[in-house]
Design a protein around this motif. Structure first.
Motif, PDB file in Angstrom:
ATOM      1  N   ALA A  22     -25.959 -62.221 -41.339  1.00  0.00           N
ATOM      2  CA  ALA A  22     -25.577 -63.646 -40.935  1.00  0.00           C
ATOM      3  C   ALA A  22     -26.728 -64.780 -40.941  1.00  0.00           C
ATOM      4  O   ALA A  22     -26.361 -65.845 -41.185  1.00  0.00           O
ATOM      5  CB  ALA A  22     -25.383 -63.493 -39.330  1.00  0.00           C
ATOM      6  N   ARG A 176     -13.408 -68.857 -45.297  1.00  0.00           N
ATOM      7  CA  ARG A 176     -12.238 -68.986 -44.140  1.00  0.00           C
ATOM      8  C   ARG A 176     -12.210 -70.205 -43.574  1.00  0.00           C
ATOM      9  O   ARG A 176     -12.736 -70.513 -42.314  1.00  0.00           O
ATOM     10  CB  ARG A 176     -12.671 -67.864 -43.152  1.00  0.00           C
ATOM     11  CG  ARG A 176     -12.542 -66.463 -43.899  1.00  0.00           C
ATOM     12  CD  ARG A 176     -13.029 -65.438 -42.958  1.00  0.00           C
ATOM     13  NE  ARG A 176     -14.239 -65.475 -42.452  1.00  0.00           N
ATOM     14  CZ  ARG A 176     -14.522 -65.300 -41.030  1.00  0.00           C
ATOM     15  NH1 ARG A 176     -13.417 -64.898 -40.487  1.00  0.00           N
ATOM     16  NH2 ARG A 176     -15.581 -65.682 -40.411  1.00  0.00           N
ATOM     17  N   LEU A 179     -15.199 -72.030 -41.060  1.00  0.00           N
ATOM     18  CA  LEU A 179     -15.888 -70.961 -40.397  1.00  0.00           C
ATOM     19  C   LEU A 179     -17.243 -70.616 -41.298  1.00  0.00           C
ATOM     20  O   LEU A 179     -17.127 -70.475 -42.604  1.00  0.00           O
ATOM     21  CB  LEU A 179     -15.241 -69.565 -40.151  1.00  0.00           C
ATOM     22  CG  LEU A 179     -14.134 -69.838 -39.377  1.00  0.00           C
ATOM     23  CD1 LEU A 179     -13.334 -68.475 -39.271  1.00  0.00           C
ATOM     24  CD2 LEU A 179     -14.520 -70.194 -37.995  1.00  0.00           C
ATOM     25  N   GLY A 182     -19.873 -64.873 -41.472  1.00  0.00           N
ATOM     26  CA  GLY A 182     -20.108 -64.083 -39.909  1.00  0.00           C
ATOM     27  C   GLY A 182     -19.578 -64.748 -38.872  1.00  0.00           C
ATOM     28  O   GLY A 182     -19.345 -64.126 -37.694  1.00  0.00           O
ATOM     29  N   GLU A 183     -19.089 -65.880 -38.719  1.00  0.00           N
ATOM     30  CA  GLU A 183     -18.532 -66.870 -37.556  1.00  0.00           C
ATOM     31  C   GLU A 183     -16.980 -66.153 -37.202  1.00  0.00           C
ATOM     32  O   GLU A 183     -16.170 -65.942 -38.336  1.00  0.00           O
ATOM     33  CB  GLU A 183     -18.533 -68.062 -37.864  1.00  0.00           C
ATOM     34  CG  GLU A 183     -18.304 -68.920 -36.582  1.00  0.00           C
ATOM     35  CD  GLU A 183     -18.297 -70.459 -36.902  1.00  0.00           C
ATOM     36  OE1 GLU A 183     -18.306 -71.069 -35.839  1.00  0.00           O
ATOM     37  OE2 GLU A 183     -18.423 -70.838 -38.098  1.00  0.00           O
ATOM     38  N   ARG A 184     -16.633 -66.021 -36.088  1.00  0.00           N
ATOM     39  CA  ARG A 184     -15.342 -65.688 -35.650  1.00  0.00           C
ATOM     40  C   ARG A 184     -14.747 -66.746 -34.887  1.00  0.00           C
ATOM     41  O   ARG A 184     -15.622 -67.526 -34.252  1.00  0.00           O
ATOM     42  CB  ARG A 184     -15.491 -64.606 -34.635  1.00  0.00           C
ATOM     43  CG  ARG A 184     -16.108 -63.264 -35.449  1.00  0.00           C
ATOM     44  CD  ARG A 184     -16.400 -62.110 -34.216  1.00  0.00           C
ATOM     45  NE  ARG A 184     -17.221 -61.165 -35.039  1.00  0.00           N
ATOM     46  CZ  ARG A 184     -16.576 -60.167 -35.337  1.00  0.00           C
ATOM     47  NH1 ARG A 184     -15.175 -59.642 -35.401  1.00  0.00           N
ATOM     48  NH2 ARG A 184     -17.344 -59.033 -35.779  1.00  0.00           N
ATOM     49  N   THR A 185     -13.479 -66.809 -35.034  1.00  0.00           N
ATOM     50  CA  THR A 185     -12.717 -67.782 -34.404  1.00  0.00           C
ATOM     51  C   THR A 185     -12.729 -67.759 -33.071  1.00  0.00           C
ATOM     52  O   THR A 185     -12.416 -68.893 -32.189  1.00  0.00           O
ATOM     53  CB  THR A 185     -11.151 -67.776 -35.087  1.00  0.00           C
ATOM     54  OG1 THR A 185     -10.571 -66.647 -34.506  1.00  0.00           O
ATOM     55  CG2 THR A 185     -11.267 -68.030 -36.584  1.00  0.00           C
ATOM     56  N   GLY A 186     -12.708 -66.602 -32.495  1.00  0.00           N
ATOM     57  CA  GLY A 186     -12.477 -66.600 -31.058  1.00  0.00           C
ATOM     58  C   GLY A 186     -11.194 -66.329 -30.442  1.00  0.00           C
ATOM     59  O   GLY A 186     -10.919 -66.485 -29.219  1.00  0.00           O
ATOM     60  N   ALA A 188      -9.136 -63.978 -31.381  1.00  0.00           N
ATOM     61  CA  ALA A 188      -8.267 -62.439 -30.886  1.00  0.00           C
ATOM     62  C   ALA A 188      -8.467 -62.151 -29.458  1.00  0.00           C
ATOM     63  O   ALA A 188      -9.100 -62.635 -28.880  1.00  0.00           O
ATOM     64  CB  ALA A 188      -9.189 -61.433 -31.593  1.00  0.00           C
ATOM     65  N   SER A 190      -8.922 -59.807 -26.460  1.00  0.00           N
ATOM     66  CA  SER A 190      -9.893 -58.735 -26.069  1.00  0.00           C
ATOM     67  C   SER A 190      -9.076 -57.369 -26.409  1.00  0.00           C
ATOM     68  O   SER A 190      -8.191 -57.124 -26.199  1.00  0.00           O
ATOM     69  CB  SER A 190     -10.254 -58.896 -24.605  1.00  0.00           C
ATOM     70  OG  SER A 190      -9.043 -58.801 -23.775  1.00  0.00           O
TER      71      SER A 190
END
Length: 191
Positions: A22, A176, A179, A182-186, A188, A190
């Motif tokens: 990252a 993507r 992004l 390594g960044e996630r959208t947040g 998803a 839990s």
């Protein structure tokens, strides 16, 4: 070493490798220039709804045709590289608009025309898209580097362009949208 110890070691090594990967990229925003003659607003300045589709909510844009005796549209940046090496170089820009040339420091100018492959597409509004484009690889030493882009529009030609962000990545880069590696959208659920 039992199976539990092996599993713990694999997880720890995987986390360490993921964390190292990252940090092996350099990212800068198109609108965060050191110096530019691009206008502060253009026909492609994003609305509030469009801004969420761009990295950091904005991009460096231009519109219209280049007038006779008008200087080339340019943007200059200072890019800090923490580790010397070969980097995959990408730009997220406004579709195939705005053929340009770029260089690091006093290096040779590299031209980017309209015959480019678009790696992804995010529509901001009808006929306005942000796309990732691979610019190949570059070798850079650790330290600060001057980076410059200049539009290739001649007098009377369109100077429509948009630059959202740039990335130098040690590992192959997987575009993507806005992004970072390594960044996630947040987004998803839990679990």
């Amino acid at each position: 070493m039992n199976i539990r110890d092996w599993v713990v070691m694999v997880v720890v090594l995987g986390l360490a490798a993921g964390g190292a990967g990252a940090a092996e990229f350099v990212w800068w925003e198109g609108e965060s220039t050191r110096e530019t003659n691009f206008p502060s607003r253009s026909a492609f300045t994003p609305s509030r709804g469009e801004a969420k589709l761009l990295s950091a909510g904005g991009w460096l844009t231009n519109d219209g045709d280049r007038r006779p005796n008008e200087d080339e549209a340019y943007a200059r940046y200072t890019v800090r590289v923490e580790e010397s090496g070969t980097y995959h170089f990408w730009v997220r820009k406004f579709w195939k608009h705005g053929p340009f040339r770029y260089r690091f420091g006093d290096g040779a100018w590299q031209k980017v025309g309209k015959d480019i492959a678009l790696a992804d597409s995010v529509t901001l509004r009808k006929y306005v898209e942000a796309n990732w484009v691979s610019l190949g690889t570059v070798d850079l030493e650790r330290g600060d580097h001057a980076f410059e882009v200049r539009l290739l529009a001649g007098a009377g030609e369109s100077k429509v362009a948009g630059f959202d962000c740039f990335v130098l990545s040690k590992a192959p880069f997987n575009p993507r949208g806005p992004l970072k590696p390594g960044e996630r959208t947040g987004l998803a659920d839990s679990g």
